[in-house]
Write a protein that holds these residues in place. Structure first.
Motif, PDB file in Angstrom:
ATOM      1  N   VAL A 176       8.704  36.593 -20.757  1.00 20.64           N
ATOM      2  CA  VAL A 176       7.769  35.720 -21.473  1.00 20.64           C
ATOM      3  C   VAL A 176       6.420  36.414 -21.643  1.00 20.64           C
ATOM      4  O   VAL A 176       5.848  36.414 -22.737  1.00 20.64           O
ATOM      5  N   GLN A 177       5.906  37.036 -20.595  1.00 27.02           N
ATOM      6  CA  GLN A 177       4.611  37.712 -20.673  1.00 27.02           C
ATOM      7  C   GLN A 177       4.629  38.854 -21.690  1.00 27.02           C
ATOM      8  O   GLN A 177       3.624  39.135 -22.332  1.00 27.02           O
ATOM      9  N   THR A 178       5.774  39.501 -21.844  1.00 25.56           N
ATOM     10  CA  THR A 178       5.881  40.627 -22.765  1.00 25.56           C
ATOM     11  C   THR A 178       5.949  40.181 -24.223  1.00 25.56           C
ATOM     12  O   THR A 178       5.338  40.798 -25.094  1.00 25.56           O
ATOM     13  N   PHE A 179       6.668  39.101 -24.497  1.00 28.49           N
ATOM     14  CA  PHE A 179       6.929  38.732 -25.889  1.00 28.49           C
ATOM     15  C   PHE A 179       6.234  37.464 -26.372  1.00 28.49           C
ATOM     16  O   PHE A 179       6.338  37.132 -27.551  1.00 28.49           O
ATOM     17  N   TYR A 180       5.531  36.766 -25.514  1.00 29.08           N
ATOM     18  CA  TYR A 180       4.815  35.586 -25.978  1.00 29.08           C
ATOM     19  C   TYR A 180       3.321  35.775 -25.801  1.00 29.08           C
ATOM     20  O   TYR A 180       2.827  35.958 -24.694  1.00 29.08           O
ATOM     21  N   LYS A 181       2.623  35.734 -26.892  1.00 30.36           N
ATOM     22  CA  LYS A 181       1.160  35.784 -26.892  1.00 30.36           C
ATOM     23  C   LYS A 181       0.681  34.515 -27.587  1.00 30.36           C
ATOM     24  O   LYS A 181       0.925  34.329 -28.777  1.00 30.36           O
ATOM     25  N   ALA A 182       0.041  33.656 -26.830  1.00 25.17           N
ATOM     26  CA  ALA A 182      -0.479  32.416 -27.409  1.00 25.17           C
ATOM     27  C   ALA A 182      -1.489  32.758 -28.506  1.00 25.17           C
ATOM     28  O   ALA A 182      -2.227  33.735 -28.378  1.00 25.17           O
ATOM     29  N   PRO A 183      -1.540  31.976 -29.579  1.00 19.41           N
ATOM     30  CA  PRO A 183      -2.460  32.268 -30.681  1.00 19.41           C
ATOM     31  C   PRO A 183      -3.910  32.463 -30.227  1.00 19.41           C
ATOM     32  O   PRO A 183      -4.597  33.340 -30.712  1.00 19.41           O
ATOM     33  N   ASN A 184      -4.378  31.664 -29.250  1.00 22.23           N
ATOM     34  CA  ASN A 184      -5.773  31.827 -28.800  1.00 22.23           C
ATOM     35  C   ASN A 184      -5.975  33.143 -28.053  1.00 22.23           C
ATOM     36  O   ASN A 184      -7.025  33.743 -28.105  1.00 22.23           O
ATOM     37  N   MET A 185      -4.939  33.640 -27.355  1.00 22.59           N
ATOM     38  CA  MET A 185      -5.031  34.939 -26.683  1.00 22.59           C
ATOM     39  C   MET A 185      -5.137  36.056 -27.710  1.00 22.59           C
ATOM     40  O   MET A 185      -5.899  37.008 -27.535  1.00 22.59           O
ATOM     41  N   VAL A 186      -4.355  35.966 -28.787  1.00 21.70           N
ATOM     42  CA  VAL A 186      -4.387  36.977 -29.836  1.00 21.70           C
ATOM     43  C   VAL A 186      -5.760  36.995 -30.501  1.00 21.70           C
ATOM     44  O   VAL A 186      -6.330  38.053 -30.749  1.00 21.70           O
ATOM     45  N   ALA A 187      -6.306  35.811 -30.758  1.00 21.49           N
ATOM     46  CA  ALA A 187      -7.638  35.721 -31.381  1.00 21.49           C
ATOM     47  C   ALA A 187      -8.695  36.352 -30.480  1.00 21.49           C
ATOM     48  O   ALA A 187      -9.573  37.083 -30.948  1.00 21.49           O
ATOM     49  N   GLN A 188      -8.614  36.096 -29.160  1.00 13.41           N
ATOM     50  CA  GLN A 188      -9.563  36.695 -28.223  1.00 13.41           C
ATOM     51  C   GLN A 188      -9.432  38.211 -28.205  1.00 13.41           C
ATOM     52  O   GLN A 188     -10.442  38.919 -28.170  1.00 13.41           O
ATOM     53  N   GLN A 189      -8.216  38.721 -28.219  1.00 17.07           N
ATOM     54  CA  GLN A 189      -8.007  40.168 -28.227  1.00 17.07           C
ATOM     55  C   GLN A 189      -8.550  40.801 -29.501  1.00 17.07           C
ATOM     56  O   GLN A 189      -9.104  41.884 -29.474  1.00 17.07           O
ATOM     57  N   ASN A 190      -8.377  40.126 -30.625  1.00 16.05           N
ATOM     58  CA  ASN A 190      -8.851  40.654 -31.900  1.00 16.05           C
ATOM     59  C   ASN A 190     -10.379  40.653 -32.003  1.00 16.05           C
ATOM     60  O   ASN A 190     -10.962  41.421 -32.757  1.00 16.05           O
ATOM     61  N   ASN A 191     -11.029  39.758 -31.260  1.00 14.55           N
ATOM     62  CA  ASN A 191     -12.499  39.656 -31.305  1.00 14.55           C
ATOM     63  C   ASN A 191     -13.190  40.657 -30.385  1.00 14.55           C
ATOM     64  O   ASN A 191     -14.399  40.772 -30.419  1.00 14.55           O
ATOM     65  N   LYS A 192     -12.441  41.347 -29.563  1.00 18.63           N
ATOM     66  CA  LYS A 192     -13.041  42.325 -28.639  1.00 18.63           C
ATOM     67  C   LYS A 192     -13.432  43.607 -29.342  1.00 18.63           C
ATOM     68  O   LYS A 192     -12.908  44.033 -30.271  1.00 18.63           O
TER      69      LYS A 192
END
Length: 192
Positions: A176-192
């Motif tokens: 799950v940790q490898t293949f599931y990225k919650a949309p808010n986690m992806v947004a946070q990663q993209n904003n870094k």
């Protein structure tokens, strides 16, 4: 309980992607689910019983397409969920949690790139026969899938020992940790 040709069906899905959308092949996977005792409970399965449609498989196989960090789709030919299903919904409803299961029923996942699966998987279909040699169910009409190196490699794919076989073996939480990225986690990663 034995399944008939699910690993070949997933191989055919990988082959179809290679023929029609080769640019997507690197984002596709064959996923084997099993454990040492070959007793893996899965819910929402066509062969399942009761309201939860639970079944105990010796192993199970499904196809995954992971085109972006927050968009992973599961194609399971035996599920009662939609085809395809988003990863989070599929995992939540099919595997639930290991916390409610005895350790001998914990599921492990061997994730193999579609390209590796196409080149290394072989089956002479021996697992589709009864001890007397007769077919459990009629085999597929096409010839058995054969790689150049082995007549029957299915055991290497079902084995959940990390040092044996292709791909990577994960526990349920690691999967799950490898293949599931919650949309808010992806947004946070993209904003870094």
């Amino acid at each position: 309980m034995k399944q008939i040709s699910i690993e070949e069906n997933v191989w055919k899905l990988c082959e179809q992607v290679k023929k029609t959308r080769i640019d997507e092949l690197s984002k596709c996977y064959a996923v084997f689910v099993s454990n040492e005792g070959r007793t893996v409970p899965l819910w929402r399965q066509k062969a399942g019983r009761g309201d939860d449609q639970v079944v105990i498989w010796d192993y199970h196989v499904f196809f995954m397409h992971n085109p972006s960090p927050n968009r992973c789709l599961v194609f399971d030919l035996d599920t009662t969920l939609p085809f395809p299903t988003y990863f989070h919904k599929y995992v939540t409803e099919t595997f639930r949690s290991d916390l409610a299961l005895r350790p001998e029923h914990h599921r492990y996942f061997r994730v193999i790139s579609a390209e590796t699966y196409l080149s290394e998987f072989s089956s002479d279909r021996r697992h589709m026969r009864r001890p007397d040699g007769s077919w459990i169910k009629p085999p597929p009409s096409y010839p058995p899938i054969q790689s150049n190196s082995n007549a029957h490699s299915l055991g290497d794919f079902i084995c959940m020992n990390a040092g044996k076989g292709p791909g990577t073996v994960y526990s349920l939480s690691e999967f799950v940790q490898t293949f599931y990225k919650a949309p808010n986690m992806v947004a946070q990663q993209n904003n870094k």
